[in-house]
Design a protein around this motif. Structure first.
Motif, PDB file in Angstrom:
ATOM      1  N   PRO A   7       0.838  -1.205   0.000  1.00 47.27           N
ATOM      2  CA  PRO A   7       0.000   0.000   0.000  1.00 47.27           C
ATOM      3  C   PRO A   7       0.871   1.252   0.000  1.00 47.27           C
ATOM      4  CG  PRO A   7      -0.734  -1.573   1.654  1.00 47.27           C
ATOM      5  CD  PRO A   7       0.576  -2.077   1.141  1.00 47.27           C
ATOM      6  N   ALA A   8       0.338   2.328  -0.531  1.00 46.32           N
ATOM      7  CA  ALA A   8       1.108   3.568  -0.655  1.00 46.32           C
ATOM      8  C   ALA A   8       1.612   4.051   0.699  1.00 46.32           C
ATOM      9  CB  ALA A   8       0.251   4.643  -1.317  1.00 46.32           C
ATOM     10  N   ASP A   9       0.799   3.862   1.749  1.00 45.47           N
ATOM     11  CA  ASP A   9       1.223   4.319   3.072  1.00 45.47           C
ATOM     12  C   ASP A   9       1.961   3.234   3.853  1.00 45.47           C
ATOM     13  OD1 ASP A   9      -0.833   2.601   3.663  1.00 45.47           O
ATOM     14  OD2 ASP A   9      -2.066   4.059   4.751  1.00 45.47           O
ATOM     15  N   GLY A  10       2.171   2.066   3.235  1.00 45.12           N
ATOM     16  CA  GLY A  10       2.908   0.986   3.890  1.00 45.12           C
ATOM     17  C   GLY A  10       2.134   0.259   4.965  1.00 45.12           C
ATOM     18  N   LEU A  11       0.831   0.502   5.083  1.00 49.23           N
ATOM     19  CA  LEU A  11       0.019  -0.095   6.139  1.00 49.23           C
ATOM     20  C   LEU A  11      -1.011  -1.052   5.551  1.00 49.23           C
ATOM     21  CD1 LEU A  11      -0.787   3.045   8.335  1.00 49.23           C
ATOM     22  CD2 LEU A  11       1.118   1.444   8.584  1.00 49.23           C
ATOM     23  N   ARG A  12      -1.275  -2.127   6.276  1.00 47.08           N
ATOM     24  CA  ARG A  12      -2.413  -2.984   5.939  1.00 47.08           C
ATOM     25  C   ARG A  12      -3.315  -3.082   7.156  1.00 47.08           C
ATOM     26  NH1 ARG A  12      -2.387  -7.990   8.294  1.00 47.08           N
ATOM     27  NH2 ARG A  12      -0.377  -8.941   8.850  1.00 47.08           N
ATOM     28  N   ASP A  71      -6.824   6.018  12.551  1.00 45.40           N
ATOM     29  CA  ASP A  71      -8.278   6.190  12.445  1.00 45.40           C
ATOM     30  C   ASP A  71      -9.030   5.327  13.456  1.00 45.40           C
ATOM     31  OD1 ASP A  71      -7.805   7.896  10.261  1.00 45.40           O
ATOM     32  OD2 ASP A  71      -7.907   6.227   8.837  1.00 45.40           O
ATOM     33  N   GLY A  72      -8.443   5.171  14.645  1.00 44.38           N
ATOM     34  CA  GLY A  72      -9.106   4.423  15.698  1.00 44.38           C
ATOM     35  C   GLY A  72      -9.124   2.929  15.500  1.00 44.38           C
ATOM     36  N   ARG A  73      -8.282   2.411  14.590  1.00 42.57           N
ATOM     37  CA  ARG A  73      -8.230   0.985  14.291  1.00 42.57           C
ATOM     38  C   ARG A  73      -6.782   0.516  14.302  1.00 42.57           C
ATOM     39  NH1 ARG A  73     -12.665   1.255  15.660  1.00 42.57           N
ATOM     40  NH2 ARG A  73     -14.586   1.057  14.453  1.00 42.57           N
ATOM     41  N   VAL A  74      -6.593  -0.827  14.322  1.00 43.50           N
ATOM     42  CA  VAL A  74      -5.254  -1.407  14.315  1.00 43.50           C
ATOM     43  C   VAL A  74      -4.841  -1.684  12.876  1.00 43.50           C
ATOM     44  CG1 VAL A  74      -3.827  -3.351  15.047  1.00 43.50           C
ATOM     45  CG2 VAL A  74      -5.578  -2.450  16.591  1.00 43.50           C
ATOM     46  N   PHE A  75      -3.648  -1.206  12.531  1.00 45.50           N
ATOM     47  CA  PHE A  75      -3.022  -1.496  11.247  1.00 45.50           C
ATOM     48  C   PHE A  75      -1.654  -2.109  11.519  1.00 45.50           C
ATOM     49  CE2 PHE A  75      -6.262   1.431  10.048  1.00 45.50           C
ATOM     50  CZ  PHE A  75      -6.508   1.248   8.696  1.00 45.50           C
ATOM     51  N   TYR A  76      -1.047  -2.644  10.454  1.00 44.90           N
ATOM     52  CA  TYR A  76       0.291  -3.214  10.570  1.00 44.90           C
ATOM     53  C   TYR A  76       1.201  -2.640   9.499  1.00 44.90           C
ATOM     54  CZ  TYR A  76      -1.955  -6.752  13.491  1.00 44.90           C
ATOM     55  OH  TYR A  76      -2.664  -7.383  14.477  1.00 44.90           O
ATOM     56  N   GLU A  77       2.449  -2.395   9.894  1.00 45.47           N
ATOM     57  CA  GLU A  77       3.470  -2.008   8.930  1.00 45.47           C
ATOM     58  C   GLU A  77       4.617  -3.008   9.006  1.00 45.47           C
ATOM     59  OE1 GLU A  77       4.732   1.914   9.971  1.00 45.47           O
ATOM     60  OE2 GLU A  77       5.816   1.289  11.778  1.00 45.47           O
ATOM     61  N   GLU A  78       5.338  -3.156   7.911  1.00 46.67           N
ATOM     62  CA  GLU A  78       6.440  -4.120   7.865  1.00 46.67           C
ATOM     63  C   GLU A  78       7.490  -3.778   8.915  1.00 46.67           C
ATOM     64  OE1 GLU A  78       9.187  -6.198   4.390  1.00 46.67           O
ATOM     65  OE2 GLU A  78       8.634  -4.084   4.183  1.00 46.67           O
ATOM     66  N   LEU A 444      -2.324  -0.298  24.174  1.00 48.39           N
ATOM     67  CA  LEU A 444      -2.652   0.468  22.971  1.00 48.39           C
ATOM     68  C   LEU A 444      -2.088   1.882  23.014  1.00 48.39           C
ATOM     69  CD1 LEU A 444      -6.313  -0.756  22.469  1.00 48.39           C
ATOM     70  CD2 LEU A 444      -4.365  -1.262  21.001  1.00 48.39           C
ATOM     71  N   ASP A 445      -2.067   2.483  24.194  1.00 49.45           N
ATOM     72  CA  ASP A 445      -1.544   3.849  24.313  1.00 49.45           C
ATOM     73  C   ASP A 445      -0.074   3.954  23.970  1.00 49.45           C
ATOM     74  OD1 ASP A 445      -3.931   5.017  25.036  1.00 49.45           O
ATOM     75  OD2 ASP A 445      -3.610   4.737  27.199  1.00 49.45           O
ATOM     76  N   ARG A 446       0.650   2.855  24.052  1.00 55.24           N
ATOM     77  CA  ARG A 446       2.094   2.852  23.770  1.00 55.24           C
ATOM     78  C   ARG A 446       2.412   2.607  22.291  1.00 55.24           C
ATOM     79  NH1 ARG A 446       5.859   1.691  28.207  1.00 55.24           N
ATOM     80  NH2 ARG A 446       4.775   1.904  30.193  1.00 55.24           N
ATOM     81  N   LEU A 447       1.415   2.197  21.512  1.00 55.47           N
ATOM     82  CA  LEU A 447       1.676   1.898  20.100  1.00 55.47           C
ATOM     83  C   LEU A 447       1.845   3.175  19.297  1.00 55.47           C
ATOM     84  CD1 LEU A 447      -0.830  -1.022  19.388  1.00 55.47           C
ATOM     85  CD2 LEU A 447       1.530  -1.145  20.232  1.00 55.47           C
ATOM     86  N   ALA A 448       2.587   3.053  18.185  1.00 56.77           N
ATOM     87  CA  ALA A 448       2.786   4.201  17.304  1.00 56.77           C
ATOM     88  C   ALA A 448       1.464   4.632  16.689  1.00 56.77           C
ATOM     89  CB  ALA A 448       3.800   3.854  16.211  1.00 56.77           C
ATOM     90  N   LYS A 449       1.319   5.909  16.433  1.00 57.04           N
ATOM     91  CA  LYS A 449       0.113   6.456  15.812  1.00 57.04           C
ATOM     92  C   LYS A 449       0.454   6.926  14.400  1.00 57.04           C
ATOM     93  CE  LYS A 449      -1.998   6.166  19.853  1.00 57.04           C
ATOM     94  NZ  LYS A 449      -0.866   5.704  20.699  1.00 57.04           N
ATOM     95  N   ARG A 450      -0.486   6.768  13.480  1.00 53.52           N
ATOM     96  CA  ARG A 450      -0.333   7.223  12.083  1.00 53.52           C
ATOM     97  C   ARG A 450      -1.558   8.036  11.685  1.00 53.52           C
ATOM     98  NH1 ARG A 450       3.948   5.709  13.204  1.00 53.52           N
ATOM     99  NH2 ARG A 450       5.268   4.097  12.227  1.00 53.52           N
ATOM    100  N   ASN A 451      -1.326   9.053  10.891  1.00 52.07           N
ATOM    101  CA  ASN A 451      -2.411   9.902  10.388  1.00 52.07           C
ATOM    102  C   ASN A 451      -2.987   9.318   9.090  1.00 52.07           C
ATOM    103  OD1 ASN A 451      -2.100  11.824  12.484  1.00 52.07           O
ATOM    104  ND2 ASN A 451      -0.380  12.754  11.370  1.00 52.07           N
TER     105      ASN A 451
END
Length: 451
Positions: A7-12, A71-78, A444-451
């Motif tokens: 994906p363009a943003d590297g997230l699934r 966006d209030g959901r869990v995503f994954y990046e490589e 969850l509060d410790r996980l990285a956030k993405r816009n």
């Protein structure tokens, strides 16, 4: 093998099942941390083990990720960092984060001592089957680096069961099957339900310090050969006999009155769906036992439990269970942002049990057989499931069958009842108190956030 474009943003997006694991079973005291410990014959070569873990991770792209919130959901990046190896010193680590108390961003970590290593893994990334597949790949890579002659045994005995020595099987699946198997395989109908909720026996709540970040692990070791012989005498298999034993132990430990003890097995339906997806796919198989059931011959009870089990171990029932689980995920998603939802579900009065139709969980992932890894490396294998309530986990390795009670409190009522029952069955259990084990946590509060 076709690798999909990133994906363009590297997230699934995470799997739909993630809504339950991150929503209800993460956070301090609620994180579902599943483990397996390997006792080695010789001291561990950490450099070679690090290489083995990194190489194995490349075969499991679905595990080589870092969770992020968007966006209030869990995503994954490589995640291309080295797999984290940490001393098994009781220090709490935080899944999915970096730093000294993190896991290099992964949702798992290896804890090591001089002659043992434990894989600790957040259940949100996979179930016991996926955990075992990955760790077998790690141990295979390690054993051939320590004992190159083991290569002549070959790896086909593992790969035919889905264990990978390359990432090709992952890329051979379509995106939904490999990353969101419940959505891929959900089907119509209602799950088979053999439990009357009004008659369900629930064990007394455990009494423990909510601020204590640990679980108590209590092992009963018996002869695997003797237990196998017992199943042959009764004309049954491990699952039904173990369920009968757990149910009777509960009935001995507590006054169940006219209630039903529901022993919940966890099913792995990958054979039915002809898939080696290692997303979470396990579903519950509740087996009911009443006081009257316990008065009948054990052979008859095991026969009925085996029939009840087989009714539920079908492709159709698995697909119906998946639709039911996805409905639960929809309800959680409708509550809003996953971080806020988690705070609500794990607060006092939130989710306090893993099932609404079960008395106690029984997990039997299967045996570690006489394979080249076991013969060359291992003295023993022991489970560990650090969850929000009491459970029983069973592992078999060579002639050792470990029946482990995992719990939050120090109450010995259940394990003592089980020990006495196994003694009455002439199975000569050996009790080993494994002590308190610190849970690693997904915050969850410790996980990285993405816009």
């Amino acid at each position: 093998m076709t690798r999909p474009e990133k994906p363009a943003d590297g997230l699934r997006r995470g799997a739909r099942y993630d809504s339950i694991f991150y929503g209800a079973f993460s956070g301090a005291g609620s994180t579902f941390d599943i483990r397996v410990r390997f006792d080695m014959k010789k001291p561990i070569d950490l450099e070679k083990f690090q290489t083995a873990a990194n190489r194995a991770a490349q075969c499991y792209p679905e595990f080589s990720v870092r969770p992020v919130i968007k966006d209030g959901r869990v995503f994954y990046e490589e995640n291309l960092k080295p797999v984290k190896l940490a001393p098994d010193d009781g220090k709490r680590l935080y899944f999915g984060t970096d730093g000294e108390d993190g896991t290099n961003g992964y949702l798992f970590v290896f804890l090591y001592g001089e002659k043992h290593v434990t894989l600790s893994l957040f259940h949100g990334i996979t179930d016991a089957r996926g955990m075992i597949a990955y760790v077998i790949t790690v141990l295979w890579n390690y054993v051939v680096s320590v004992y190159p002659w083991v290569r002549i045994a070959g790896s086909k005995r593992f790969t035919k069961h889905g264990v990978r020595i390359s990432p090709a099987p992952y890329y051979d699946m379509d995106e939904t099957e490999r990353s969101d198997p419940l959505t891929a395989f959900a089907g119509p109908g209602d799950p088979i339900d053999l439990i009357d909720g009004d008659k369900l026996f629930r064990m007394p709540p455990e009494q423990f310090d909510r601020d204590d970040p640990s679980c108590r692990l209590l092992n009963l070791e018996i002869s695997n050969k003797a237990f196998l012989q017992k199943t042959k005498e009764l004309g049954t298999s491990f699952g039904p006999l173990l369920a009968a034993i757990v149910a009777e132990a509960v009935a001995r430990a507590y006054d169940i009155g006219d209630k039903t003890v529901s022993v919940v097995l966890t099913a792995d339906p990958r054979k039915q769906f002809d898939t080696f997806s290692f997303g979470n796919m396990a579903y519950n198989v509740p087996l009911p036992v009443t006081v009257d059931d316990l008065k009948q011959p054990l052979k008859d009870l095991c026969g009925r439990l085996r029939a009840d089990m087989k009714k539920q171990l079908t492709r159709e029932n698995a697909a119906a269970n998946y639709s039911f689980i996805l409905g639960q995920c929809d309800q959680i998603d409708a509550m809003g942002d996953i971080v806020a939802v988690n705070k609500a579900l794990t607060a006092p009065g939130g989710v306090e049990t893993l099932t609404t139709n079960g008395t106690i969980f029984l997990t039997y992932p299967g045996r570690i057989g006489q394979n080249p890894i076991s013969r060359a490396l291992l003295d023993g294998v022991s489970p560990g499931m650090l969850a929000v309530e009491r459970a029983v986990v069973v592992y078999a390795h060579r002639d050792s069958l470990i029946v482990q009670v995992t719990q939050k409190s120090d109450d010995m009522t259940l394990v003592n009842a089980m020990k006495n029952l196994l003694t009455d069955m002439d199975l000569s259990p050996v009790f080993r108190d494994m002590g308190r084990v610190t849970q690693n946590v997904l915050e969850l509060d410790r996980l990285a956030k993405r816009n």
